[in-house]
Design a protein around this motif. Sequence first.
Motif, short mmCIF file in Angstrom:
data_model
loop_
_atom_site.label_atom_id
_atom_site.label_comp_id
_atom_site.label_asym_id
_atom_site.label_seq_id
_atom_site.Cartn_x
_atom_site.Cartn_y
_atom_site.Cartn_z
N TYR A 100 1.00 -1.32 0.01
CA TYR A 100 -0.07 -0.08 -0.03
C TYR A 100 0.97 1.28 0.09
CZ TYR A 100 -4.04 3.04 1.29
OH TYR A 100 -5.03 3.91 1.03
N GLY A 103 -1.78 5.74 -0.92
CA GLY A 103 -3.36 5.27 -1.27
C GLY A 103 -3.60 4.39 -2.39
N ARG A 142 -5.68 -0.99 7.19
CA ARG A 142 -5.54 0.51 7.50
C ARG A 142 -6.41 0.65 8.81
NH1 ARG A 142 -1.14 2.62 5.65
NH2 ARG A 142 -2.46 4.71 6.00
N GLU A 146 -9.84 5.17 8.79
CA GLU A 146 -9.62 5.84 7.41
C GLU A 146 -10.60 5.08 6.30
OE1 GLU A 146 -5.39 5.02 6.41
OE2 GLU A 146 -4.75 6.20 8.07
N ILE A 150 -11.45 6.30 2.33
CA ILE A 150 -10.84 5.47 1.37
C ILE A 150 -11.94 5.11 0.27
CG2 ILE A 150 -9.63 3.45 0.66
CD1 ILE A 150 -7.92 3.73 3.26
N PRO A 258 -0.91 7.49 3.80
CA PRO A 258 -2.47 7.30 3.45
C PRO A 258 -2.53 8.23 2.39
CG PRO A 258 -2.07 8.68 5.44
CD PRO A 258 -0.76 8.10 5.12
#
Length: 258
Positions: A100, A103, A142, A146, A150, A258
């Motif tokens: 990851y 994002g 995550r 979040e 997302i 992120p």
Amino acid sequence: MSQSLSRALTILVSLGEDSQSLDQLANQLGVHKSTVLRLLQTMEAQRFVTHDSQHRYMLGSRLFELANRTLEQRDVRTLARPHLTALNAATKQTIHLATYESGEAIYIDKFDATESVRMYSRIGRPAPLHCTAVGKVLVSARPRAEWPSIAEQIDYRPFTEHTIRTPESYLRELEKVAAQGFAEDHEEHESFVNCIGVPVHDGTGAVVAAVSMSVPDMLLEHDQVLAELPRVRATAEAISAELGWTPSQVTITTKGRP
């Protein structure tokens, strides 16, 4: 190796087992207490050791910093390669490794199937978060706070008739993945292709990557692909062990921006 360095390392190993008094350390080293005290004072000044009100010595915060840096510097792709190669040889199916980053779920390694059609994926290319097993695994790891943002930012492109198409459906899928510890792509990204994905942990318990296996349904039916989950999970656990993880650790969130 110098005598002082050897003694200092012996002290650190001993304190890694349990806290020790000055007398105990002197007895272990077979030297006078003043000699051990000078070593301890030097190491304490650099935060390698510390002591409590009862003057028992224990490991200091500098060692935790070094341990974390050591774990972070280990290259997951390099460490994973032998294990992914073995999984690819054993299953003869397409194997992916993804992380990851900023994002997105990015494929960082891929082993093509040896006896079937090649998948569309490519190293360095993003994997759609909403319809790939690696994408679901990485997002589900995550922090839950979040997830909604997302989910709202995803372009729910309908790759097939089975592709998830709304943030609400995606959030439900993340809950399922988090609960069961693996993800599926049931003909969601490519028609007639089933995929299973599992997380890879580092020494802190964080999810740093995901391993997946993709199979056309002309070779294996959906249930047969699921039957391969223990083999894929064992591979991910072997990679995680290389990164310092043990199964008894509590899993925490993914690393990455992120």
